[in-house]
Motif scaffolding. Structure first.
Motif, short mmCIF file in Angstrom:
data_model
loop_
_atom_site.label_atom_id
_atom_site.label_comp_id
_atom_site.label_asym_id
_atom_site.label_seq_id
_atom_site.Cartn_x
_atom_site.Cartn_y
_atom_site.Cartn_z
N LEU A 254 1.34 -8.38 2.27
CA LEU A 254 2.26 -7.31 2.00
C LEU A 254 2.40 -7.20 0.36
CD1 LEU A 254 3.54 -5.15 2.99
CD2 LEU A 254 5.80 -6.17 3.25
N SER A 255 2.55 -8.50 -0.22
CA SER A 255 2.83 -8.66 -1.44
C SER A 255 1.70 -8.06 -2.40
CB SER A 255 3.33 -10.06 -2.01
OG SER A 255 3.29 -10.28 -3.55
N GLU A 256 0.48 -8.46 -1.99
CA GLU A 256 -0.70 -8.21 -2.52
C GLU A 256 -1.07 -6.74 -2.59
OE1 GLU A 256 -0.19 -10.60 -0.54
OE2 GLU A 256 -0.97 -12.52 -1.47
N PHE A 257 -1.05 -6.37 -1.43
CA PHE A 257 -0.91 -4.83 -0.95
C PHE A 257 0.06 -3.88 -2.10
CE2 PHE A 257 0.76 -1.10 1.67
CZ PHE A 257 -0.36 -0.38 1.80
N LEU A 258 1.37 -4.49 -2.20
CA LEU A 258 2.19 -3.50 -2.95
C LEU A 258 1.98 -3.65 -4.31
CD1 LEU A 258 4.78 -1.71 -3.20
CD2 LEU A 258 6.26 -3.91 -3.17
N ASN A 259 1.86 -4.89 -4.83
CA ASN A 259 1.69 -5.06 -6.44
C ASN A 259 0.26 -4.66 -6.88
OD1 ASN A 259 4.39 -6.53 -7.02
ND2 ASN A 259 3.41 -7.85 -5.51
N SER A 260 -0.62 -4.71 -6.20
CA SER A 260 -1.95 -4.40 -6.41
C SER A 260 -2.16 -2.84 -6.62
CB SER A 260 -3.26 -4.94 -5.71
OG SER A 260 -2.84 -4.33 -4.30
N LEU A 261 -1.31 -2.29 -5.82
CA LEU A 261 -1.35 -0.84 -5.98
C LEU A 261 -0.64 -0.48 -7.37
CD1 LEU A 261 -1.68 1.96 -4.73
CD2 LEU A 261 0.30 1.84 -3.48
N TYR A 262 0.74 -1.11 -7.51
CA TYR A 262 1.31 -0.68 -8.60
C TYR A 262 0.61 -1.16 -9.78
CZ TYR A 262 5.02 0.15 -11.95
OH TYR A 262 5.90 0.49 -12.93
N ASP A 263 -0.03 -2.34 -9.92
CA ASP A 263 -0.79 -2.72 -11.08
C ASP A 263 -2.05 -1.92 -11.38
OD1 ASP A 263 1.23 -4.11 -11.69
OD2 ASP A 263 0.74 -6.19 -10.52
N CYS A 264 -2.53 -1.30 -10.39
CA CYS A 264 -3.92 -0.65 -10.52
C CYS A 264 -5.02 -1.47 -10.29
CB CYS A 264 -4.00 0.11 -11.79
SG CYS A 264 -2.83 1.58 -11.92
#
Length: 415
Positions: A254-264
């Motif tokens: 979940l953390s990778e999913f959220l942060n990778s989206l925001y960090d492009c």
């Protein structure tokens, strides 16, 4: 239901989820053997004769007549005792004791899975109840019955009833609990935007452990927020939210999913989402549709997609959610460019040019993405609509419609 003390999830809702998994075609047979054992243990320990009959009728478990007869006998014996307590309370005790006796009978019907009698007894208990807070507790019991049986009509009516009760009064703790119940209902009925607002409003006051653990609540909050919030709101309310940061790493991917989206970081996003097993599929060149459909149902062997598919409330919306998430991530990538090569986009996502071409063509045709594909040059050209121009055109169109109606009305008046 039977477990509202402390931080324990209702045993009935755990049972409901296990039965859902037992019926799920993608759960391995060896896992279903374990699930069936757990379901039978729960049914027998709670003497759930009515629910056992339902499971047997649906061919979820095999009917053992001796077990059923034994549970029925225990049910009849316990109900007789509860009726005696009600009669004794009505003859010798006060109104509060009468209400408690009726409530005990309601909870027993809930425990054994007799939906109709439980709802009937809850209504009878309500007639013995004066305090708004206690009436609200009865509504929460009804809502849990609704979620156990996935009866959305019952849930909707109960939520409306709870809101009417709050107009008469009610404490903030119960109001905050209702937000989570309503948020879960909205998510289960595909109203992700409203579910997001309700979940985010309950993060710091969450006490609804009878529905699900706090980690599951955060899981739902992040999933619904990603397809409902703009980038700025997502950063403020989700990415940087301390309540979410404390538990998000406990939830796989979940953390990778959220942060990778925001960090492009789109390649990492696809990995966290479980979108790379499509490589094992033979590319079907017969039609674009057949390939995409094949892709949708075969990339779910890892990542969050498997968690979503095996979630009782999200499973019916699995394909819809897949499309919405991909729309968000593709739109975010294209927003930075006036034009970009298909090869560059494929490289950013870690996929092939053919896949991006097939994937985007479907979203463009559906009006989900504002761009066009120059196949000859191998370029994507964005054509984002001008918001002011769109508003101007809509105003002109509505004005013309209004003038036409006025002219027709004037002719009628002249006659």
């Amino acid at each position: 239901m039977d477990a509202q003390d402390g931080n324990q999830q209702s045993q009935q809702l755990i049972l409901g989820h296990n039965v859902f998994l037992l019926k799920h075609p993608d759960v391995p047979d060896i896992e279903k053997v374990r699930l069936k054992d757990e379901v039978l243990i729960s049914v027998k320990s709670n003497e759930m004769a009515p629910y056992y009959e339902t499971l047997a009728a649906d061919k979820v478990v095999e009917l053992d007549q001796d077990v059923l007869d034994s549970m029925r006998a225990k049910n009849e014996e316990e109900i007789k005792k509860l009726d005696e307590k009600i009669a004794d309370a009505e003859e010798n005790l006060g109104e509060s004791e009468v209400r408690e006796a009726h409530l005990a009978k309601s909870l027993y019907y809930i425990r054994i899975g007799d939906k109709e009698k439980a709802l009937e007894q809850l209504k009878l208990t309500e007639t013995k109840t004066v305090a708004v807070g206690q009436k609200m507790d009865l509504v929460f019991y009804t809502l849990q019955i609704g979620f156990f049986y996935m009866d959305f009509d019952l849930i909707s009516k109960s939520i409306d009833k709870a809101k009417n009760l709050f107009e008469e009064g009610g404490d903030w703790e119960r109001k905050n609990r209702l937000k989570v119940y309503e948020g879960l209902y909205c998510m289960a009925t595909r109203n992700f935007k409203k579910a997001t607002d309700l979940f985010l409003g309950s993060i710091s006051t969450f006490t609804t452990y009878e529905l699900f653990p706090y980690e599951t609540f955060i899981f739902y909050t992040v999933l619904t927020s990603i397809i409902s919030l703009d980038r700025v709101s997502l950063k403020q309310k989700v990415v940087d939210a301390p309540e979410i940061l404390t538990v998000i790493r406990k939830i796989p991917n979940l953390s990778e999913f959220l942060n990778s989206l925001y960090d492009c970081q789109y390649k990492s996003f696809f990995l966290a989402f479980g979108m790379y097993s499509y490589r094992i599929i033979t590319l079907n060149r017969i039609s674009k549709t057949s390939f995409i459909d094949q892709f949708v149902w075969n990339y779910i062997s890892a990542g969050l997609t498997e968690q979503i598919k095996l979630d009782r409330y999200l499973h019916p919306h699995f394909r819809f959610y897949m499309r919405e998430v991909r729309t968000v991530v593709y739109s975010q990538f294209l927003e930075s460019y006036k034009s970009v090569t298909i090869e560059a986009m494929a490289k950013a996502f870690g996929v092939t040019v053919e896949f991006i071409d097939l994937e985007l063509s479907r979203f463009i045709a559906a009006g989900k993405l504002h761009c066009k594909i120059d196949k000859v040059a191998g370029v994507l050209e964005t054509n984002r609509p001008d918001a002011k121009n769109a508003l101007y055109q809509a105003t002109i169109k509505q004005g013309d419609f209004l003038l036409n109606r006025i002219q027709k009305l004037s002719r009628v008046i002249d006659l």
